[in-house]
Design a protein around this motif. Structure first.
Motif, PDB file in Angstrom:
ATOM      1  N   VAL A 149       9.953  -1.952   1.067  1.00 22.49           N
ATOM      2  CA  VAL A 149       9.762  -0.711   0.315  1.00 22.49           C
ATOM      3  C   VAL A 149      11.087  -0.252  -0.305  1.00 22.49           C
ATOM      4  O   VAL A 149      11.128   0.141  -1.472  1.00 22.49           O
ATOM      5  CB  VAL A 149       9.128   0.395   1.186  1.00 22.49           C
ATOM      6  N   LEU A 150      12.180  -0.338   0.437  1.00 26.82           N
ATOM      7  CA  LEU A 150      13.478   0.048  -0.121  1.00 26.82           C
ATOM      8  C   LEU A 150      13.864  -0.835  -1.303  1.00 26.82           C
ATOM      9  O   LEU A 150      14.555  -0.390  -2.225  1.00 26.82           O
ATOM     10  CB  LEU A 150      14.568   0.017   0.950  1.00 26.82           C
ATOM     11  N   ALA A 151      13.404  -2.063  -1.299  1.00 27.37           N
ATOM     12  CA  ALA A 151      13.719  -2.985  -2.393  1.00 27.37           C
ATOM     13  C   ALA A 151      12.999  -2.625  -3.687  1.00 27.37           C
ATOM     14  O   ALA A 151      13.320  -3.180  -4.741  1.00 27.37           O
ATOM     15  CB  ALA A 151      13.379  -4.415  -1.990  1.00 27.37           C
ATOM     16  N   THR A 152      12.059  -1.705  -3.642  1.00 20.40           N
ATOM     17  CA  THR A 152      11.370  -1.300  -4.870  1.00 20.40           C
ATOM     18  C   THR A 152      12.186  -0.309  -5.685  1.00 20.40           C
ATOM     19  O   THR A 152      11.765   0.097  -6.764  1.00 20.40           O
ATOM     20  CB  THR A 152       9.971  -0.701  -4.570  1.00 20.40           C
ATOM     21  N   VAL A 199       0.823  -1.214   0.000  1.00 18.76           N
ATOM     22  CA  VAL A 199       0.000   0.000   0.000  1.00 18.76           C
ATOM     23  C   VAL A 199       0.856   1.263   0.000  1.00 18.76           C
ATOM     24  O   VAL A 199       0.547   2.229  -0.695  1.00 18.76           O
ATOM     25  CB  VAL A 199      -0.969  -0.001   1.208  1.00 18.76           C
ATOM     26  N   VAL A 200       1.950   1.261   0.750  1.00 17.33           N
ATOM     27  CA  VAL A 200       2.713   2.497   0.955  1.00 17.33           C
ATOM     28  C   VAL A 200       3.911   2.657   0.027  1.00 17.33           C
ATOM     29  O   VAL A 200       4.568   3.688   0.063  1.00 17.33           O
ATOM     30  CB  VAL A 200       3.183   2.643   2.426  1.00 17.33           C
ATOM     31  N   HIS A 201       4.195   1.686  -0.829  1.00 17.42           N
ATOM     32  CA  HIS A 201       5.456   1.730  -1.573  1.00 17.42           C
ATOM     33  C   HIS A 201       5.585   2.904  -2.545  1.00 17.42           C
ATOM     34  O   HIS A 201       6.685   3.194  -3.010  1.00 17.42           O
ATOM     35  CB  HIS A 201       5.747   0.389  -2.259  1.00 17.42           C
ATOM     36  N   GLN A 235       9.299  -3.509  16.031  1.00 19.73           N
ATOM     37  CA  GLN A 235      10.591  -3.331  15.368  1.00 19.73           C
ATOM     38  C   GLN A 235      10.792  -4.351  14.251  1.00 19.73           C
ATOM     39  O   GLN A 235      11.310  -4.022  13.188  1.00 19.73           O
ATOM     40  CB  GLN A 235      11.724  -3.405  16.387  1.00 19.73           C
ATOM     41  N   SER A 236      10.377  -5.576  14.480  1.00 23.04           N
ATOM     42  CA  SER A 236      10.491  -6.620  13.463  1.00 23.04           C
ATOM     43  C   SER A 236       9.610  -6.302  12.258  1.00 23.04           C
ATOM     44  O   SER A 236      10.047  -6.403  11.105  1.00 23.04           O
ATOM     45  CB  SER A 236      10.101  -7.965  14.068  1.00 23.04           C
ATOM     46  N   MET A 237       8.389  -5.908  12.528  1.00 21.00           N
ATOM     47  CA  MET A 237       7.457  -5.583  11.460  1.00 21.00           C
ATOM     48  C   MET A 237       7.942  -4.349  10.690  1.00 21.00           C
ATOM     49  O   MET A 237       7.900  -4.321   9.460  1.00 21.00           O
ATOM     50  CB  MET A 237       6.066  -5.353  12.048  1.00 21.00           C
ATOM     51  N   ARG A 238       8.414  -3.357  11.425  1.00 17.78           N
ATOM     52  CA  ARG A 238       8.926  -2.137  10.779  1.00 17.78           C
ATOM     53  C   ARG A 238      10.114  -2.470   9.876  1.00 17.78           C
ATOM     54  O   ARG A 238      10.189  -2.005   8.740  1.00 17.78           O
ATOM     55  CB  ARG A 238       9.327  -1.114  11.839  1.00 17.78           C
ATOM     56  N   LEU A 239      11.031  -3.301  10.361  1.00 16.33           N
ATOM     57  CA  LEU A 239      12.188  -3.690   9.563  1.00 16.33           C
ATOM     58  C   LEU A 239      11.748  -4.361   8.265  1.00 16.33           C
ATOM     59  O   LEU A 239      12.266  -4.055   7.183  1.00 16.33           O
ATOM     60  CB  LEU A 239      13.101  -4.613  10.370  1.00 16.33           C
ATOM     61  N   ASN A 240      10.789  -5.277   8.361  1.00 16.89           N
ATOM     62  CA  ASN A 240      10.286  -5.961   7.168  1.00 16.89           C
ATOM     63  C   ASN A 240       9.686  -4.969   6.176  1.00 16.89           C
ATOM     64  O   ASN A 240       9.957  -5.042   4.975  1.00 16.89           O
ATOM     65  CB  ASN A 240       9.233  -7.009   7.536  1.00 16.89           C
ATOM     66  N   ILE A 241       8.871  -4.056   6.662  1.00 13.43           N
ATOM     67  CA  ILE A 241       8.220  -3.074   5.786  1.00 13.43           C
ATOM     68  C   ILE A 241       9.260  -2.179   5.133  1.00 13.43           C
ATOM     69  O   ILE A 241       9.231  -1.955   3.920  1.00 13.43           O
ATOM     70  CB  ILE A 241       7.177  -2.253   6.564  1.00 13.43           C
ATOM     71  N   HIS A 253       8.883   7.365   0.826  1.00 15.10           N
ATOM     72  CA  HIS A 253       7.605   6.637   0.918  1.00 15.10           C
ATOM     73  C   HIS A 253       7.454   5.965   2.271  1.00 15.10           C
ATOM     74  O   HIS A 253       6.426   6.096   2.950  1.00 15.10           O
ATOM     75  CB  HIS A 253       7.496   5.568  -0.172  1.00 15.10           C
ATOM     76  N   VAL A 254       8.486   5.241   2.686  1.00 18.09           N
ATOM     77  CA  VAL A 254       8.378   4.477   3.937  1.00 18.09           C
ATOM     78  C   VAL A 254       8.426   5.396   5.161  1.00 18.09           C
ATOM     79  O   VAL A 254       7.725   5.160   6.148  1.00 18.09           O
ATOM     80  CB  VAL A 254       9.408   3.330   3.982  1.00 18.09           C
ATOM     81  N   ALA A 255       9.221   6.459   5.108  1.00 13.72           N
ATOM     82  CA  ALA A 255       9.266   7.400   6.233  1.00 13.72           C
ATOM     83  C   ALA A 255       7.917   8.086   6.399  1.00 13.72           C
ATOM     84  O   ALA A 255       7.409   8.215   7.526  1.00 13.72           O
ATOM     85  CB  ALA A 255      10.371   8.432   6.017  1.00 13.72           C
ATOM     86  N   THR A 256       7.324   8.500   5.289  1.00 12.10           N
ATOM     87  CA  THR A 256       6.005   9.134   5.341  1.00 12.10           C
ATOM     88  C   THR A 256       4.959   8.161   5.877  1.00 12.10           C
ATOM     89  O   THR A 256       4.112   8.532   6.694  1.00 12.10           O
ATOM     90  CB  THR A 256       5.595   9.631   3.933  1.00 12.10           C
ATOM     91  N   ALA A 257       5.050   6.919   5.450  1.00 13.97           N
ATOM     92  CA  ALA A 257       4.096   5.903   5.920  1.00 13.97           C
ATOM     93  C   ALA A 257       4.161   5.749   7.431  1.00 13.97           C
ATOM     94  O   ALA A 257       3.120   5.683   8.104  1.00 13.97           O
ATOM     95  CB  ALA A 257       4.383   4.566   5.245  1.00 13.97           C
ATOM     96  N   PHE A 258       5.367   5.707   7.980  1.00 16.40           N
ATOM     97  CA  PHE A 258       5.487   5.536   9.429  1.00 16.40           C
ATOM     98  C   PHE A 258       5.121   6.808  10.192  1.00 16.40           C
ATOM     99  O   PHE A 258       4.592   6.736  11.298  1.00 16.40           O
ATOM    100  CB  PHE A 258       6.865   5.000   9.825  1.00 16.40           C
TER     101      PHE A 258
END
Length: 137
Positions: A87-90, A16-18, A77-83, A51-56
Motif C-alpha cells: 500500500v505504501l508503494a502506491t 482492496v484497501v489501497h 506480522q509477515s502478512m501485515r508487513l507485505n500489505i 489507507h493501510v492504518a484504517t484497513a488494519f
C-alpha cells in the motif's frame, strides 16, 4: 515458483484497501493545508499510511471481526508487513524509484515479461508490482 496462499491474500487485501477512506485530496494538498493527516504521518506518504492504518483498524477490530485472528503472530506480522509495503508503494511520488528498482539488473527477456506485467499492474492495482518484484528477485 508458485505463489503461497498468504501471498495471494496479502495482494488481494492490499488491492482492496489501497484507497480506503480516501478524502479526495492529494498528499501535496494535505501537506500544504496542514491537514491533521499530514501532521499525523509527518508529511510522508500521508494518504497511503492512512489507507493501510484504517484497513488494519477495521480488519483487526473485535466488533467488526478480526480477519487475522486464526494466524499465529509470526504469520500475521509477515502478512501485515507485505500489505503495508504494497500500500505504501502506491505513493506516486515514489513511482520512478520503484520502477528503477524493478528493472535493474535483469536480462532483456525478463525485461519484456516484466514490462508486460508492469503494464498489467496499472490496469488492476499498484500493490501487485511489489510482490511480483519480490518473486522475481
Amino acid at each position: 515458483d508458485s505463489w503461497e496462499p498468504l501471498e495471494i491474500a496479502s495482494v488481494l487485501i492490499a488491492m482492496v484497501v489501497h484507497d480506503l477512506d480516501h478524502p479526495g485530496r492529494t498528499n501535496n494538498f494535505l501537506t500544504n493545508s496542514r491537514h491533521e493527516l499530514a501532521l499525523l504521518y509527518n508529511d510522508k506518504s500521508i494518504l497511503e499510511n492512512h489507507h493501510v492504518a484504517t484497513a488494519f483498524k477495521v480488519s483487526t477490530n473485535s466488533i467488526t471481526g478480526n480477519i487475522f485472528k486464526s494466524l499465529d503472530l509470526e504469520t500475521f506480522q509477515s502478512m501485515r508487513l507485505n500489505i503495508v509495503e504494497m500500500v505504501l508503494a502506491t505513493d506516486m511520488s515514489k513511482h520512478f524509484e520503484h520502477l528503477s528498482k524493478f528493472t535493474t539488473g535483469v536480462t532483456s527477456q525478463v525485461r519484456i515479461v516484466m514490462w508486460r506485467m508492469y503494464q498489467f499492474y496499472f490496469l488492476c492495482s499498484h500493490p501487485v508490482i511489489l510482490l511480483l518484484q519480490a518473486r522475481l528477485a
